[in-house]
Design a protein around this motif. Structure first.
Motif, PDB file in Angstrom:
ATOM      1  N   PRO A  26       0.887  -0.947  -0.004  1.00  0.00           N
ATOM      2  CA  PRO A  26      -0.155   0.100  -0.044  1.00  0.00           C
ATOM      3  C   PRO A  26       0.950   1.271  -0.040  1.00  0.00           C
ATOM      4  CG  PRO A  26      -0.846  -1.695   1.665  1.00  0.00           C
ATOM      5  CD  PRO A  26       0.516  -2.116   1.228  1.00  0.00           C
ATOM      6  N   GLU A  27       2.257   1.183   0.744  1.00  0.00           N
ATOM      7  CA  GLU A  27       2.746   2.610   0.594  1.00  0.00           C
ATOM      8  C   GLU A  27       3.386   2.913  -0.738  1.00  0.00           C
ATOM      9  OE1 GLU A  27       3.520  -0.135   2.268  1.00  0.00           O
ATOM     10  OE2 GLU A  27       5.431  -0.906   1.844  1.00  0.00           O
ATOM     11  N   LEU A  28       3.793   1.952  -1.285  1.00  0.00           N
ATOM     12  CA  LEU A  28       4.180   2.475  -2.582  1.00  0.00           C
ATOM     13  C   LEU A  28       3.033   2.714  -3.576  1.00  0.00           C
ATOM     14  CD1 LEU A  28       7.030  -0.346  -3.394  1.00  0.00           C
ATOM     15  CD2 LEU A  28       7.150   2.050  -2.868  1.00  0.00           C
ATOM     16  N   SER A  29       1.896   2.305  -3.265  1.00  0.00           N
ATOM     17  CA  SER A  29       0.610   2.688  -4.044  1.00  0.00           C
ATOM     18  C   SER A  29       0.446   4.161  -3.819  1.00  0.00           C
ATOM     19  CB  SER A  29      -0.577   1.953  -3.811  1.00  0.00           C
ATOM     20  OG  SER A  29      -1.235   2.567  -2.968  1.00  0.00           O
ATOM     21  N   LEU A  30       0.664   4.630  -2.536  1.00  0.00           N
ATOM     22  CA  LEU A  30       0.478   6.093  -2.240  1.00  0.00           C
ATOM     23  C   LEU A  30       1.605   6.841  -2.837  1.00  0.00           C
ATOM     24  CD1 LEU A  30      -1.142   8.112  -0.485  1.00  0.00           C
ATOM     25  CD2 LEU A  30       0.656   7.942   0.971  1.00  0.00           C
ATOM     26  N   THR A  31       3.006   6.336  -2.971  1.00  0.00           N
ATOM     27  CA  THR A  31       3.801   7.245  -3.817  1.00  0.00           C
ATOM     28  C   THR A  31       3.514   7.326  -5.141  1.00  0.00           C
ATOM     29  OG1 THR A  31       5.008   5.066  -3.806  1.00  0.00           O
ATOM     30  CG2 THR A  31       5.621   6.537  -2.231  1.00  0.00           C
ATOM     31  N   THR A  32       2.877   6.312  -5.885  1.00  0.00           N
ATOM     32  CA  THR A  32       2.441   6.240  -7.232  1.00  0.00           C
ATOM     33  C   THR A  32       1.773   7.307  -7.277  1.00  0.00           C
ATOM     34  OG1 THR A  32       2.941   3.840  -7.167  1.00  0.00           O
ATOM     35  CG2 THR A  32       2.014   4.806  -9.248  1.00  0.00           C
ATOM     36  N   THR A  33       0.518   7.394  -6.478  1.00  0.00           N
ATOM     37  CA  THR A  33      -0.571   8.560  -6.970  1.00  0.00           C
ATOM     38  C   THR A  33       0.232   9.893  -6.681  1.00  0.00           C
ATOM     39  OG1 THR A  33      -1.055   8.241  -4.202  1.00  0.00           O
ATOM     40  CG2 THR A  33      -2.578   7.246  -6.011  1.00  0.00           C
ATOM     41  N   LEU A  34       1.075   9.805  -5.445  1.00  0.00           N
ATOM     42  CA  LEU A  34       1.912  11.248  -5.323  1.00  0.00           C
ATOM     43  C   LEU A  34       2.661  11.750  -6.596  1.00  0.00           C
ATOM     44  CD1 LEU A  34       2.796  13.272  -3.216  1.00  0.00           C
ATOM     45  CD2 LEU A  34       4.657  11.659  -2.686  1.00  0.00           C
ATOM     46  N   ILE A  35       3.387  10.593  -7.247  1.00  0.00           N
ATOM     47  CA  ILE A  35       4.143  11.164  -8.211  1.00  0.00           C
ATOM     48  C   ILE A  35       3.215  11.480  -9.702  1.00  0.00           C
ATOM     49  CG2 ILE A  35       5.470   9.827 -10.058  1.00  0.00           C
ATOM     50  CD1 ILE A  35       6.954  11.227  -8.261  1.00  0.00           C
ATOM     51  N   THR A  36       1.971  10.853  -9.771  1.00  0.00           N
ATOM     52  CA  THR A  36       1.207  11.033 -10.695  1.00  0.00           C
ATOM     53  C   THR A  36       0.759  12.534 -10.685  1.00  0.00           C
ATOM     54  OG1 THR A  36       0.440   8.889 -10.411  1.00  0.00           O
ATOM     55  CG2 THR A  36      -0.996  10.288 -12.001  1.00  0.00           C
ATOM     56  N   GLY A  37       0.250  12.858  -9.418  1.00  0.00           N
ATOM     57  CA  GLY A  37      -0.104  14.401  -9.201  1.00  0.00           C
ATOM     58  C   GLY A  37       0.958  15.156  -9.541  1.00  0.00           C
ATOM     59  N   MET A  38       2.223  14.898  -9.017  1.00  0.00           N
ATOM     60  CA  MET A  38       3.244  15.923  -9.276  1.00  0.00           C
ATOM     61  C   MET A  38       3.530  16.119 -11.020  1.00  0.00           C
ATOM     62  SD  MET A  38       4.457  17.055  -6.727  1.00  0.00           S
ATOM     63  CE  MET A  38       3.822  16.481  -5.073  1.00  0.00           C
ATOM     64  N   VAL A  39       3.437  14.798 -11.666  1.00  0.00           N
ATOM     65  CA  VAL A  39       3.680  14.932 -13.082  1.00  0.00           C
ATOM     66  C   VAL A  39       2.531  15.823 -13.793  1.00  0.00           C
ATOM     67  CG1 VAL A  39       3.569  13.572 -15.242  1.00  0.00           C
ATOM     68  CG2 VAL A  39       5.004  12.598 -13.202  1.00  0.00           C
ATOM     69  N   ILE A  40       1.352  15.689 -13.325  1.00  0.00           N
ATOM     70  CA  ILE A  40       0.309  16.267 -13.833  1.00  0.00           C
ATOM     71  C   ILE A  40       0.552  18.046 -13.620  1.00  0.00           C
ATOM     72  CG2 ILE A  40      -2.094  16.861 -13.709  1.00  0.00           C
ATOM     73  CD1 ILE A  40      -2.403  13.775 -13.353  1.00  0.00           C
ATOM     74  N   VAL A  41       0.813  18.290 -12.445  1.00  0.00           N
ATOM     75  CA  VAL A  41       1.124  19.540 -12.145  1.00  0.00           C
ATOM     76  C   VAL A  41       2.252  20.284 -12.675  1.00  0.00           C
ATOM     77  CG1 VAL A  41       2.101  21.314 -10.411  1.00  0.00           C
ATOM     78  CG2 VAL A  41       0.208  19.566  -9.781  1.00  0.00           C
ATOM     79  N   TRP A  42       3.364  19.129 -13.133  1.00  0.00           N
ATOM     80  CA  TRP A  42       4.582  19.717 -13.933  1.00  0.00           C
ATOM     81  C   TRP A  42       4.026  20.050 -15.403  1.00  0.00           C
ATOM     82  CZ3 TRP A  42       9.493  20.303 -12.154  1.00  0.00           C
ATOM     83  CH2 TRP A  42      10.370  20.707 -13.313  1.00  0.00           C
ATOM     84  N   ILE A  43       3.157  19.049 -15.860  1.00  0.00           N
ATOM     85  CA  ILE A  43       2.719  19.322 -17.310  1.00  0.00           C
ATOM     86  C   ILE A  43       1.882  20.592 -17.471  1.00  0.00           C
ATOM     87  CG2 ILE A  43       1.030  18.222 -18.926  1.00  0.00           C
ATOM     88  CD1 ILE A  43       1.678  15.756 -17.978  1.00  0.00           C
ATOM     89  N   SER A  44       1.122  20.919 -16.318  1.00  0.00           N
ATOM     90  CA  SER A  44       0.558  22.128 -16.633  1.00  0.00           C
ATOM     91  C   SER A  44       1.122  23.465 -16.131  1.00  0.00           C
ATOM     92  CB  SER A  44      -0.945  21.936 -15.658  1.00  0.00           C
ATOM     93  OG  SER A  44      -0.226  22.101 -14.334  1.00  0.00           O
ATOM     94  N   SER A  45       2.465  23.049 -15.692  1.00  0.00           N
ATOM     95  CA  SER A  45       3.249  24.274 -15.418  1.00  0.00           C
ATOM     96  C   SER A  45       3.526  25.192 -16.309  1.00  0.00           C
ATOM     97  CB  SER A  45       4.608  23.938 -14.955  1.00  0.00           C
ATOM     98  OG  SER A  45       5.424  23.108 -15.902  1.00  0.00           O
ATOM     99  N   SER A  46       3.459  24.751 -17.848  1.00  0.00           N
ATOM    100  CA  SER A  46       3.942  25.443 -18.799  1.00  0.00           C
ATOM    101  C   SER A  46       2.635  26.580 -19.155  1.00  0.00           C
ATOM    102  CB  SER A  46       4.068  24.833 -20.215  1.00  0.00           C
ATOM    103  OG  SER A  46       2.760  24.148 -20.127  1.00  0.00           O
ATOM    104  N   VAL A  47       1.424  26.128 -18.619  1.00  0.00           N
ATOM    105  CA  VAL A  47       0.322  26.919 -18.898  1.00  0.00           C
ATOM    106  C   VAL A  47       0.362  27.980 -17.781  1.00  0.00           C
ATOM    107  CG1 VAL A  47      -2.091  26.937 -18.979  1.00  0.00           C
ATOM    108  CG2 VAL A  47      -1.198  25.108 -19.830  1.00  0.00           C
ATOM    109  N   CYS A  48       0.649  27.501 -16.737  1.00  0.00           N
ATOM    110  CA  CYS A  48       0.711  28.494 -15.191  1.00  0.00           C
ATOM    111  C   CYS A  48       1.773  29.583 -15.439  1.00  0.00           C
ATOM    112  CB  CYS A  48       1.207  27.575 -14.068  1.00  0.00           C
ATOM    113  SG  CYS A  48      -0.269  27.051 -13.236  1.00  0.00           S
ATOM    114  N   ILE A  49       2.876  29.360 -16.517  1.00  0.00           N
ATOM    115  CA  ILE A  49       4.042  30.189 -16.305  1.00  0.00           C
ATOM    116  C   ILE A  49       3.282  31.484 -17.340  1.00  0.00           C
ATOM    117  CG2 ILE A  49       6.184  30.678 -17.542  1.00  0.00           C
ATOM    118  CD1 ILE A  49       7.004  27.875 -16.579  1.00  0.00           C
TER     119      ILE A  49
END
Lengths: 128, 64
Positions: A26-49
């Motif tokens: 279960p702990e690694l599944s939580l880090t997977t969701t964490l990284i998924t959220g981070m990658v999506i925020v990173w993808i949207s960062s160009s729009v944010c800038i």
């Protein structure tokens, strides 16, 4: 439009992989969701800038001092970060940690908005 | 920081899960625990670096 489809694809793949890992580790599944959220925020960062630049440009051109715009942007950033952290804590089942993060974010947002409130009061006093 | 990061983390997770099952089946529960802790540490090291990159980006963006 392409960014939204990439983000959606990442979200679905990430959550499926996280679900796969939930039963055994279960702990690694939580880090997977964490990284998924981070990658999506990173993808949207160009729009944010781009949005932040045009916001500063509009504020500069309309004569609003940066003093008034900075707290607004800071509050947006605080809200974004704290909302993500709180949701990740809820995914892990830690509702109390999530509400603690949100409480702290609310206080910090209020703290950054204090100069605005004080300057507003100064203006009102000058009028009266 | 790209999509393949998700697959890297998930791959480590799947590997640890499989090792866990193998070790518990062969009766070595303590080594299974060691393996999952090691996998978690590896993943956390990667995740912390990515999170610090992201927070630097947010700091530059929103002027913290």
């Amino acid at each position: 439009m392409e960014i939204v489809s990439r983000a959606a694809a990442c979200a679905v793949i990430g959550s499926i992989l996280a679900l796969l890992l939930r039963k055994h580790t279960p702990e690694l599944s939580l880090t997977t969701t964490l990284i998924t959220g981070m990658v999506i925020v990173w993808i949207s960062s160009s729009v944010c800038i781009r949005i932040a630049e045009s916001l500063r440009d509009v504020a500069h051109r309309s004569g609003v001092e940066a003093v008034y715009l900075a707290p607004v942007l800071k509050c947006i950033g605080i809200g974004m970060v704290s909302h993500m952290a709180a949701q990740i804590c809820r995914d892990a089942g830690q509702g109390s940690a999530a509400s603690a993060v949100e409480l702290c974010a609310g206080l910090c947002a209020l703290y950054t908005a204090l100069p605005l409130i004080e300057s507003l009061l100064a203006v009102v006093e000058r009028l009266l | 920081m790209d999509v393949d990061l998700i697959f890297k983390i998930a791959a480590v997770g799947i590997l640890v899960a499989v090792l866990n099952i193998l070790l518990t089946r062969s009766g070595r529960e303590d080594q299974a625990l060691m393996t999952s802790i090691a996998g978690l540490v590896v993943v956390l090291v990667i995740v912390v670096q990515e999170i610090s990159d992201l927070f630097d980006l947010i700091r530059d963006l929103f002027g913290f």
